[in-house]
Structures are given as C-alpha cells and as structure tokens.
Design a protein around this motif. Structure first.
Motif, PDB file in Angstrom:
ATOM      1  N   ASN A 166       9.500   9.336   6.388  1.00  0.00           N
ATOM      2  CA  ASN A 166       9.208  10.499   5.556  1.00  0.00           C
ATOM      3  C   ASN A 166       7.766  10.920   5.843  1.00  0.00           C
ATOM      4  O   ASN A 166       6.830  10.163   5.587  1.00  0.00           O
ATOM      5  CB  ASN A 166       9.378  10.116   4.076  1.00  0.00           C
ATOM      6  CG  ASN A 166       9.132  11.261   3.122  1.00  0.00           C
ATOM      7  OD1 ASN A 166       8.310  12.123   3.375  1.00  0.00           O
ATOM      8  ND2 ASN A 166       9.839  11.255   2.000  1.00  0.00           N
ATOM      9  N   PRO A 167       7.534  12.120   6.388  1.00  0.00           N
ATOM     10  CA  PRO A 167       6.170  12.511   6.782  1.00  0.00           C
ATOM     11  C   PRO A 167       5.177  12.548   5.630  1.00  0.00           C
ATOM     12  O   PRO A 167       3.966  12.403   5.842  1.00  0.00           O
ATOM     13  CB  PRO A 167       6.360  13.903   7.393  1.00  0.00           C
ATOM     14  CG  PRO A 167       7.660  14.395   6.847  1.00  0.00           C
ATOM     15  CD  PRO A 167       8.516  13.175   6.681  1.00  0.00           C
ATOM     16  N   ASP A 168       5.652  12.698   4.404  1.00  0.00           N
ATOM     17  CA  ASP A 168       4.743  12.710   3.267  1.00  0.00           C
ATOM     18  C   ASP A 168       4.082  11.353   3.058  1.00  0.00           C
ATOM     19  O   ASP A 168       2.968  11.278   2.520  1.00  0.00           O
ATOM     20  CB  ASP A 168       5.484  13.122   1.994  1.00  0.00           C
ATOM     21  CG  ASP A 168       6.010  14.553   2.075  1.00  0.00           C
ATOM     22  OD1 ASP A 168       5.345  15.382   2.729  1.00  0.00           O
ATOM     23  OD2 ASP A 168       7.075  14.828   1.498  1.00  0.00           O
ATOM     24  N   ARG A 169       4.770  10.296   3.456  1.00  0.00           N
ATOM     25  CA  ARG A 169       4.191   8.960   3.326  1.00  0.00           C
ATOM     26  C   ARG A 169       2.922   8.840   4.169  1.00  0.00           C
ATOM     27  O   ARG A 169       1.873   8.389   3.692  1.00  0.00           O
ATOM     28  CB  ARG A 169       5.219   7.918   3.761  1.00  0.00           C
ATOM     29  CG  ARG A 169       6.242   7.546   2.705  1.00  0.00           C
ATOM     30  CD  ARG A 169       5.682   6.526   1.721  1.00  0.00           C
ATOM     31  NE  ARG A 169       5.036   5.446   2.416  1.00  0.00           N
ATOM     32  CZ  ARG A 169       5.660   4.428   3.007  1.00  0.00           C
ATOM     33  NH1 ARG A 169       6.985   4.341   2.944  1.00  0.00           N
ATOM     34  NH2 ARG A 169       4.991   3.479   3.630  1.00  0.00           N
ATOM     35  N   LEU A 170       3.008   9.223   5.434  1.00  0.00           N
ATOM     36  CA  LEU A 170       1.849   9.096   6.324  1.00  0.00           C
ATOM     37  C   LEU A 170       0.730  10.048   5.899  1.00  0.00           C
ATOM     38  O   LEU A 170      -0.450   9.724   6.027  1.00  0.00           O
ATOM     39  CB  LEU A 170       2.253   9.367   7.766  1.00  0.00           C
ATOM     40  CG  LEU A 170       3.362   8.489   8.346  1.00  0.00           C
ATOM     41  CD1 LEU A 170       3.453   8.683   9.856  1.00  0.00           C
ATOM     42  CD2 LEU A 170       3.137   7.020   8.024  1.00  0.00           C
ATOM     43  N   GLU A 171       1.117  11.211   5.387  1.00  0.00           N
ATOM     44  CA  GLU A 171       0.128  12.173   4.910  1.00  0.00           C
ATOM     45  C   GLU A 171      -0.708  11.565   3.787  1.00  0.00           C
ATOM     46  O   GLU A 171      -1.936  11.724   3.749  1.00  0.00           O
ATOM     47  CB  GLU A 171       0.836  13.441   4.439  1.00  0.00           C
ATOM     48  CG  GLU A 171      -0.077  14.553   3.987  1.00  0.00           C
ATOM     49  CD  GLU A 171      -0.803  15.267   5.115  1.00  0.00           C
ATOM     50  OE1 GLU A 171      -1.619  16.157   4.815  1.00  0.00           O
ATOM     51  OE2 GLU A 171      -0.565  14.932   6.295  1.00  0.00           O
TER      52      GLU A 171
END
Length: 357
Positions: A166-171
């Motif tokens: 989930n890209p929001d995690r890395l963000e």
C-alpha cells in the motif's frame, strides 16, 4: 546546514502525519487517525561510536505507540482508508504490522484481520493484535505465502490491504528520515537499516531525497541494508524459499519492495549485507548492556551490520532500531536460569557477588 525543526509544526501528540502534513500525499480535509506516533528518540551511542571510530546515532523506533516503526505508515494508510470508506483492514504479518494495523483500526473504528505464518510470530506481537480486536488467521506457510493470499483477497474482497504494498504506508514511514535530518541538522553520511520486506529502506530513501530536493539537507546518506544470513534475498540476488532467522521481523524470503529497495541502495552508493544470527543477538545484548537500549533482534541487525562493515573514520552514522525488545521476549529467554536463594542478607550478597561490611 541547520534545519532543526524545519518540518515539525505540531507537538508529538498530534502524530507524525500532522507534523509533516505539507510534505505528505494527503488531502487537507482528511482527518488523521493518530496514536501519537513519531517524534522518536535519536540517541547518541557513545560507546558504540568509540568502538567503530564514528559518530553513531540510534533512531529508536520502538518508542512508537505499538512499539515499532510500522505506526508511522499505518497512521497515514488508515487515515486515508477511512476517508475512502473502508470497513475492514487486512494485512499479512511477521508481527509488527499486525500489531500496528489492529491498533490503528481500533482507533479509527474499523475492523481488522491478520494473516500470519503459523508458529513464526513473536508472542508479544501476536498478543497486541489479539487484544486490539483483530481477527487472526494462521496459515501453514511462510510470510511470503501469507502476503500472496492477502494481496489476492485485496483484489477480490471488500478489504483494504495495509501491508507496505500500500503506497500510503511508505509515504507515512518517510517521516522518520525527516526527523533524523531535523534533529541532526543534516542527513547522516550512512544509514544502517534492517531489511525484511524492504519497504522501510525505500521509505527512508524517499524522505532523504525529498528533504535534499527541498533544500532542507545538503546530502543524502549511503544506505547499508542489513539482512540475516538465513533470509537474505537481496544479498543473494533472488528469493529464499524457506527463510530462517531468529530475527522474526525480517524472516522474509521474497520482499515485496525488492525493486525499489535495490534502486534506492544503488542510487545511494550503498550495499546490502548479511549478518549471522549470533552477530544479531550479540549486537542486541551490546546495545542493551552498554547503551541502555533494548530492541528486538531484527532491529539489532542494523548494528550488527555496522560492526561487520565499519564506516569511514569520523563519519556520521544513524542505525535504525525498528522495534522494541519486549516485542520478542523469547529471544533473550535463553540467557540461562536466574539464581534462587533464601531471603537472607548473606545469601543474596553472595549471589550478587558483593562483599558485606
């Protein structure tokens, strides 16, 4: 370059997303789900610095609300998931992700479900997921197989996957890099970081690059990504079918973020290295006994890597300690039986090795 405090505009109690909101991909109107994550200690490791001849700092991510770095990414991922109308959060986990997902789901008023590899999650982490109300399912397979099932469910069921795919995690996780620069006044020369699913090393790199591009740092660090010998796909160049290591948080044979992590390490001029379980446990004991910091074995991999591959003399180094030692108490349970003596002054003094006046 002095940039201390350049990014933080809110107190820690508001959380890392609020502190760095203008630098993150989140709409202004989205309410933030927070447990007060971020703002973790950056401690100067005096004895470790003297040993390696460099200025070594410890980023103690075990001070986050659920005891690991996962809370940074989960705060953003859960906030955005709730804003999109999510009802169930789902993840595969070696432990820390499940604990964080369950806690933040509870705070957001959402349901959570966790898929874990049978018998391969430390008790402290599993207890957290259970007490926060997650529905926990064990599979007779390793983490990589568990994640494959979760990703398939994410495509076919009404669930939101909150693993690092989930890209929001890395963000959200890149806020740790912002904090390092704000605290030190610039980026370090070298960042040593444990690597399991490879999302965190990718997130740090993005954070350091973003700060340099914004003029808040004059450099980006070289990255030393540290894996365990028995679970070192990024060192060996391919997946490990049956990863094994005492460091359960990085017992991953086929990292989901392998590609971006390789790109990050290559662009930084760094490298991936592997260390033995004995070196990891020795580093864990050394940190606890000489620096006063108790971290889980996977966290100590960063220090084991530093000791195995010493930095240039006088350089500035940050070792990321990803989780608290109480996450995996069984890792130190084999230190030997504790003495039991009578409640007598002489007996206790003798057992302690001290002389009475």
């Amino acid at each position: 370059m002095s940039t201390a405090g350049a990014g933080r505009a809110t107190p820690r109690s508001a959380g890392s997303v609020a502190a760095y909101r203008s630098l993150l991909a989140i709409d202004p109107e989205v309410p933030v789900v927070t447990l007060g994550e971020g703002g973790t200690p950056l401690l100067h490791a005096k004895r470790l610095s003297a040993r390696v001849g460099a200025e070594v700092w410890l980023k103690v991510e075990g001070a986050n609300p659920t005891g690991s770095f996962k809370d940074r990414g989960m705060a953003l991922a859960v906030s955005k998931a709730r804003a999109r109308g999510a009802g169930v959060l789902l993840c595969a986990s070696t432990g820390n992700t499940s604990a964080s997902a369950a806690a933040y789901a509870a705070a957001a008023g959402l349901r959570s479900a966790v898929v874990i590899p049978e018998g391969h999650v430390a008790r402290g982490k599993l207890a957290q997921a259970v007490v926060h109300g997650a529905r926990v399912v064990q599979v007779r397979a390793n983490f990589d197989a568990a994640l494959a099932v979760v990703r398939a469910l994410g495509e076919r069921a009404a669930v939101t996957v909150v693993n690092s795919v989930n890209p929001d995690r890395l963000e959200g996780q890149k806020t740790a890099a912002f904090e390092v620069v704000d605290e030190l006044g610039d980026a370090p020369d070298l960042l040593c970081i444990p690597v399991g699913n490879a999302g965190n090393i990718t997130a740090y790199w993005r954070g350091f690059r973003q700060y340099r591009e914004a003029g808040r740092a004059s450099l980006v660090p070289r990255l030393l990504g540290v894996q365990a010998v028995g679970a070192a796909p990024l060192v060996g160049g391919g997946p490990v079918p049956s990863p094994e290591t005492v460091a359960t948080a990085i017992r991953i044979g086929d990292p989901a973020s392998a590609g971006p992590a390789r790109d990050a390490v290559g662009a930084s001029g760094g490298r991936f290295v592997a260390v033995t379980d004995s070196a990891i446990l020795a580093a864990q004991r050394e940190l606890a006994s000489t620096e006063g910091v108790f971290c889980e074995p996977a966290s100590a991999a960063s220090v084991a890597g530093l000791l195995a591959y010493p930095p240039a003399a006088g350089s500035r180094v940050v070792c990321v300690l990803t989780g608290h030692g109480l996450k995996d108490p069984d890792a130190v349970a084999g230190e030997g039986p504790l003495p039991v003596v009578a409640a007598d002054l002489g007996a206790v003094a003798e057992a302690m090795g001290v002389e009475l006046d």
